[in-house]
Design a protein around this motif. Sequence first.
Motif, mmCIF file in Angstrom:
data_model
loop_
_atom_site.group_PDB
_atom_site.id
_atom_site.type_symbol
_atom_site.label_atom_id
_atom_site.label_comp_id
_atom_site.label_asym_id
_atom_site.label_seq_id
_atom_site.Cartn_x
_atom_site.Cartn_y
_atom_site.Cartn_z
ATOM 1 N N LEU A 178 27.554 -17.122 -23.921
ATOM 2 C CA LEU A 178 27.266 -16.148 -24.977
ATOM 3 C C LEU A 178 26.691 -16.885 -26.168
ATOM 4 C CD1 LEU A 178 27.431 -13.195 -25.958
ATOM 5 C CD2 LEU A 178 29.720 -13.749 -26.859
ATOM 6 N N LYS A 179 25.389 -16.665 -26.394
ATOM 7 C CA LYS A 179 24.707 -17.303 -27.530
ATOM 8 C C LYS A 179 24.776 -16.366 -28.725
ATOM 9 C CE LYS A 179 21.290 -20.093 -27.144
ATOM 10 N NZ LYS A 179 19.973 -20.719 -26.955
ATOM 11 N N GLU A 180 25.363 -16.868 -29.795
ATOM 12 C CA GLU A 180 25.477 -16.108 -31.042
ATOM 13 C C GLU A 180 24.227 -16.331 -31.900
ATOM 14 O OE1 GLU A 180 29.535 -15.769 -33.019
ATOM 15 O OE2 GLU A 180 28.472 -17.061 -34.416
ATOM 16 N N THR A 181 23.736 -17.551 -31.856
ATOM 17 C CA THR A 181 22.479 -17.915 -32.516
ATOM 18 C C THR A 181 21.729 -18.826 -31.551
ATOM 19 O OG1 THR A 181 23.276 -19.973 -33.531
ATOM 20 C CG2 THR A 181 23.655 -17.922 -34.782
ATOM 21 N N ASP A 182 20.545 -19.252 -31.930
ATOM 22 C CA ASP A 182 19.777 -20.148 -31.061
ATOM 23 C C ASP A 182 20.469 -21.490 -30.847
ATOM 24 O OD1 ASP A 182 17.752 -18.407 -30.465
ATOM 25 O OD2 ASP A 182 16.416 -19.115 -32.050
ATOM 26 N N THR A 183 21.347 -21.872 -31.783
ATOM 27 C CA THR A 183 21.959 -23.200 -31.695
ATOM 28 C C THR A 183 23.465 -23.170 -31.462
ATOM 29 O OG1 THR A 183 22.223 -23.273 -34.101
ATOM 30 C CG2 THR A 183 20.185 -24.209 -33.197
ATOM 31 N N SER A 184 24.068 -21.978 -31.340
ATOM 32 C CA SER A 184 25.524 -21.884 -31.201
ATOM 33 C C SER A 184 25.904 -20.925 -30.081
ATOM 34 C CB SER A 184 26.145 -21.377 -32.508
ATOM 35 O OG SER A 184 25.772 -22.202 -33.598
ATOM 36 N N TYR A 185 26.755 -21.407 -29.174
ATOM 37 C CA TYR A 185 27.177 -20.552 -28.074
ATOM 38 C C TYR A 185 28.553 -20.948 -27.565
ATOM 39 C CZ TYR A 185 25.281 -24.366 -25.160
ATOM 40 O OH TYR A 185 24.991 -25.585 -24.595
ATOM 41 N N ALA A 186 29.178 -19.998 -26.857
ATOM 42 C CA ALA A 186 30.444 -20.234 -26.174
ATOM 43 C C ALA A 186 30.196 -20.118 -24.682
ATOM 44 C CB ALA A 186 31.482 -19.203 -26.617
ATOM 45 N N GLU A 187 30.955 -20.886 -23.895
ATOM 46 C CA GLU A 187 30.829 -20.815 -22.447
ATOM 47 C C GLU A 187 32.198 -20.601 -21.814
ATOM 48 O OE1 GLU A 187 27.314 -23.321 -20.643
ATOM 49 O OE2 GLU A 187 28.497 -24.587 -21.988
ATOM 50 N N TRP A 188 32.203 -19.824 -20.731
ATOM 51 C CA TRP A 188 33.405 -19.577 -19.932
ATOM 52 C C TRP A 188 33.070 -19.962 -18.501
ATOM 53 C CZ3 TRP A 188 34.399 -16.925 -15.517
ATOM 54 C CH2 TRP A 188 35.740 -16.612 -15.224
ATOM 55 N N PHE A 189 33.924 -20.766 -17.890
ATOM 56 C CA PHE A 189 33.745 -21.162 -16.487
ATOM 57 C C PHE A 189 34.991 -20.799 -15.695
ATOM 58 C CE2 PHE A 189 30.617 -23.817 -18.526
ATOM 59 C CZ PHE A 189 29.565 -23.853 -17.627
ATOM 60 N N ALA A 190 34.816 -20.223 -14.533
ATOM 61 C CA ALA A 190 35.940 -19.812 -13.691
ATOM 62 C C ALA A 190 36.857 -21.006 -13.401
ATOM 63 C CB ALA A 190 35.432 -19.192 -12.392
ATOM 64 N N TYR A 191 36.270 -22.169 -13.087
ATOM 65 C CA TYR A 191 37.104 -23.310 -12.689
ATOM 66 C C TYR A 191 37.916 -23.879 -13.842
ATOM 67 C CZ TYR A 191 33.002 -26.132 -14.093
ATOM 68 O OH TYR A 191 31.954 -26.690 -14.775
ATOM 69 N N ASP A 192 37.620 -23.489 -15.083
ATOM 70 C CA ASP A 192 38.453 -23.884 -16.219
ATOM 71 C C ASP A 192 39.627 -22.928 -16.396
ATOM 72 O OD1 ASP A 192 36.705 -25.960 -16.889
ATOM 73 O OD2 ASP A 192 35.574 -24.713 -18.301
ATOM 74 N N ASN A 193 39.608 -21.815 -15.674
ATOM 75 C CA ASN A 193 40.570 -20.743 -15.905
ATOM 76 C C ASN A 193 41.319 -20.345 -14.640
ATOM 77 O OD1 ASN A 193 40.056 -19.805 -18.818
ATOM 78 N ND2 ASN A 193 38.019 -20.100 -17.956
ATOM 79 N N ILE A 194 41.602 -21.331 -13.808
ATOM 80 C CA ILE A 194 42.312 -21.057 -12.548
ATOM 81 C C ILE A 194 43.812 -21.036 -12.806
ATOM 82 C CG2 ILE A 194 42.818 -21.951 -10.241
ATOM 83 C CD1 ILE A 194 39.937 -23.052 -10.221
#
Length: 151
Positions: free
Chosen positions: A135-151
């Motif tokens: 999810l990019k909030e701006t061109d230079t800032s974003y959050a990422e979610w990965f399934a394997y981080d949330n097992i």
Amino acid sequence: MSNHIRITKQFFFESGHALYGYDGKCKNVHGHSYKLYVTVIGSPITDKNNVKYGMVIDFGDLKKIVKEEIVDVFDHATVFNQNTPHLELAKELQKRDHKVILVDYQPTSEMMIIDFAKKIKKRLPNHIELHSLKLKETDTSYAEWFAYDNI
């Protein structure tokens, strides 16, 4: 052996928010042109009689899910944490026919992406898994979610 393939579709929506209790500019109501990248993983359909033969998931089917769960809901809405005094501001905006979303979390990109992951996962076919979201909030800032981080 099955071939696992990742399929990604990009979405856009405009949304406003305010971060209650924050110590910077983002405590003020402001907006972003969000870009959401949705990546799913699965094996291409091998049944030659299936109209979706060779696809992991039809991009149109993925689009329908994400549009209904995220884009159509959040686009041109203002998001507030319902557990703060922003609730009063939200009610006033709703009275004036503004599109407002009340969530039970601080509406940061990090918390929004967790919410999005839950909503998308519920709607995916059984043979498809949500791999990641960006999810990019701006061109230079974003959050990422990965399934394997949330097992």
